[in-house]
Design a protein around this motif. Structure first.
Motif, PDB file in Angstrom:
ATOM      1  N   UNK A 215       0.820  -1.214   0.000  1.00 40.82           N
ATOM      2  CA  UNK A 215       0.000   0.000   0.000  1.00 40.82           C
ATOM      3  C   UNK A 215       0.854   1.265   0.000  1.00 40.82           C
ATOM      4  N   UNK A 216       2.061   1.179   0.579  1.00 45.28           N
ATOM      5  CA  UNK A 216       2.939   2.347   0.642  1.00 45.28           C
ATOM      6  C   UNK A 216       3.955   2.361  -0.493  1.00 45.28           C
ATOM      7  N   UNK A 217       3.767   1.508  -1.474  1.00 47.55           N
ATOM      8  CA  UNK A 217       4.704   1.418  -2.596  1.00 47.55           C
ATOM      9  C   UNK A 217       4.205   2.114  -3.854  1.00 47.55           C
ATOM     10  N   UNK A 218       3.369   3.135  -3.698  1.00 42.79           N
ATOM     11  CA  UNK A 218       2.817   3.826  -4.857  1.00 42.79           C
ATOM     12  C   UNK A 218       1.635   3.102  -5.461  1.00 42.79           C
ATOM     13  N   UNK A 219       0.794   2.560  -4.587  1.00 38.93           N
ATOM     14  CA  UNK A 219      -0.283   1.693  -5.057  1.00 38.93           C
ATOM     15  C   UNK A 219      -1.291   2.429  -5.933  1.00 38.93           C
ATOM     16  N   UNK A 220      -1.583   3.698  -5.636  1.00 43.69           N
ATOM     17  CA  UNK A 220      -2.572   4.423  -6.428  1.00 43.69           C
ATOM     18  C   UNK A 220      -2.065   4.681  -7.850  1.00 43.69           C
ATOM     19  N   UNK A 221      -0.790   5.047  -7.956  1.00 45.60           N
ATOM     20  CA  UNK A 221      -0.212   5.258  -9.285  1.00 45.60           C
ATOM     21  C   UNK A 221      -0.175   3.956 -10.063  1.00 45.60           C
ATOM     22  N   UNK A 222       0.157   2.874  -9.380  1.00 46.66           N
ATOM     23  CA  UNK A 222       0.186   1.572 -10.046  1.00 46.66           C
ATOM     24  C   UNK A 222      -1.216   1.172 -10.490  1.00 46.66           C
ATOM     25  N   UNK A 223      -2.190   1.414  -9.638  1.00 47.70           N
ATOM     26  CA  UNK A 223      -3.573   1.083  -9.973  1.00 47.70           C
ATOM     27  C   UNK A 223      -4.030   1.869 -11.196  1.00 47.70           C
ATOM     28  N   UNK A 224      -3.690   3.149 -11.222  1.00 50.08           N
ATOM     29  CA  UNK A 224      -4.071   3.990 -12.360  1.00 50.08           C
ATOM     30  C   UNK A 224      -3.378   3.556 -13.637  1.00 50.08           C
ATOM     31  N   UNK A 225      -2.173   3.006 -13.498  1.00 50.46           N
ATOM     32  CA  UNK A 225      -1.427   2.568 -14.672  1.00 50.46           C
ATOM     33  C   UNK A 225      -1.705   1.134 -15.072  1.00 50.46           C
TER      34      UNK A 225
END
Length: 326
Positions: A215-225
């Motif tokens: 969750x702290x590994x840039x999960x939102x950016x990864x999800x968006x990508x």
């Protein structure tokens, strides 16, 4: 590599601990050996495993053992940590922390690991049914036999650390030298009593799950990508923490740093912390983790992270461990 002492001991370990939980279930044996070789090449000398890890219990220790068996100084250059506690079979004395199981579990781990000693033998959980005098008797025998150098704990509360050290002091033993705890920006509960107890007794803290399962590994950016991974699969965790994660990833962009590096670098600033456990599946993930060692967070950055992920002190008071009282 800027090595750190493990707690109050003279033992020097790398500030990142190589976790091996993925070896077997998610990373092939060949790739696991490559990751361990790469860890040594980068100066990481602290490896953590457990007797219960693997697609079958003991598999991960076996993989590490076959890597040691290749020679080339692999074992000598490694500070080896493993754990016992979980039931290895259905028989009643093949788990927990009785003197019988401490002896059996250690001998079995040594065989799987193809070594004659364990540098840090950790209790994976407190055993509420076994008295400390029995536990320390079992550990003392292993030390006298040269099979174990140091004893550590994992998932203990502050009270457990105090009880363990009081019992060890009565026997004039070193006692625990480390505590392995769940600790990350999203889970700071150990700051209430575990970290103060560790500081008081001179224990090195070894945080596990430093990125909160991704969750702290840039999960939102990864999800968006459209990048799939352990973190993106945790839909409930993302939604529960979305506001904080949005602020966190935006702040990391301001810093020009990867969120995973920031999460680990923050842990390295915490009192008593010796080495967060990283669990790379590949060499690329391993080398990526090394960036956190070069990232310096100033006080302004630490204050901003406190705003995003507040410490769990009741009523906003402090300091720990008395924070709950006023």
């Amino acid at each position: 590599m800027d090595y750190r002492r493990l707690g109050r001991t003279g033992l020097r370990v790398s500030p990142l601990c190589l976790g091996t939980m993925n070896f077997g279930p998610r990373t092939s044996e060949s790739d696991s050996h490559t990751v361990m070789d790469a860890a040594h090449e980068h100066g990481i000398n602290f490896f953590d495993t457990a007797n219960g890890y693997g697609s079958h219990k003991g598999e991960t220790e076996e993989i590490v053992g076959r890597w040691f068996a290749q020679g080339g100084g692999r074992r000598d250059r490694t500070v080896l940590a493993t754990k016992l506690y979980g039931d290895m079979t259905d028989w009643p004395n093949d788990g927990k922390l009785s003197a019988v199981n401490i002896r059996k579990a250690c001998d079995a781990s040594l065989q799987r690991l193809q070594t004659d000693h364990i540098d840090l033998y950790q209790m994976h959980h407190v055993d509420r049914a076994t008295p400390w005098e029995e536990i320390w008797e079992g550990m003392s025998v292993l030390r006298q036999q040269g099979k174990v150098v140091y004893a550590g704990s994992s998932n203990f509360a502050g009270w457990h650390l105090a009880a363990a050290q009081a019992s060890a002091a009565e026997r004039k033993l070193v006692g625990l030298v480390s505590e392995q705890s769940l600790y990350n920006l999203l889970s700071r509960w150990v700051e209430l009593e575990v970290l103060p107890a560790a500081e008081h007794y001179g224990l090195g803290v070894i945080p596990w799950s430093p990125l909160a399962g991704g969750l702290l590994g840039g999960v939102l950016a990864k999800q968006a990508g459209g990048v799939e991974g352990r973190g993106t699969a945790n839909a409930a965790g993302i939604e529960e923490n979305r506001a904080a994660l949005e602020g966190y990833e935006a702040f990391c962009r301001e810093l020009g740093a990867d969120p995973a590096d920031v999460g680990i670098a923050w842990l390295l600033t915490r009192p008593a912390v010796t080495a967060p456990i990283i669990g790379p599946r590949t060499v690329e993930q391993l080398t990526g983790s090394l960036r956190s060692l070069d990232l310096v967070l100033d006080q302004a950055a630490l204050d901003r992270l406190d705003e995003l992920f507040p410490a769990p002190f009741p009523n906003g008071s402090g300091p720990a461990p008395e924070a709950y009282a006023w």
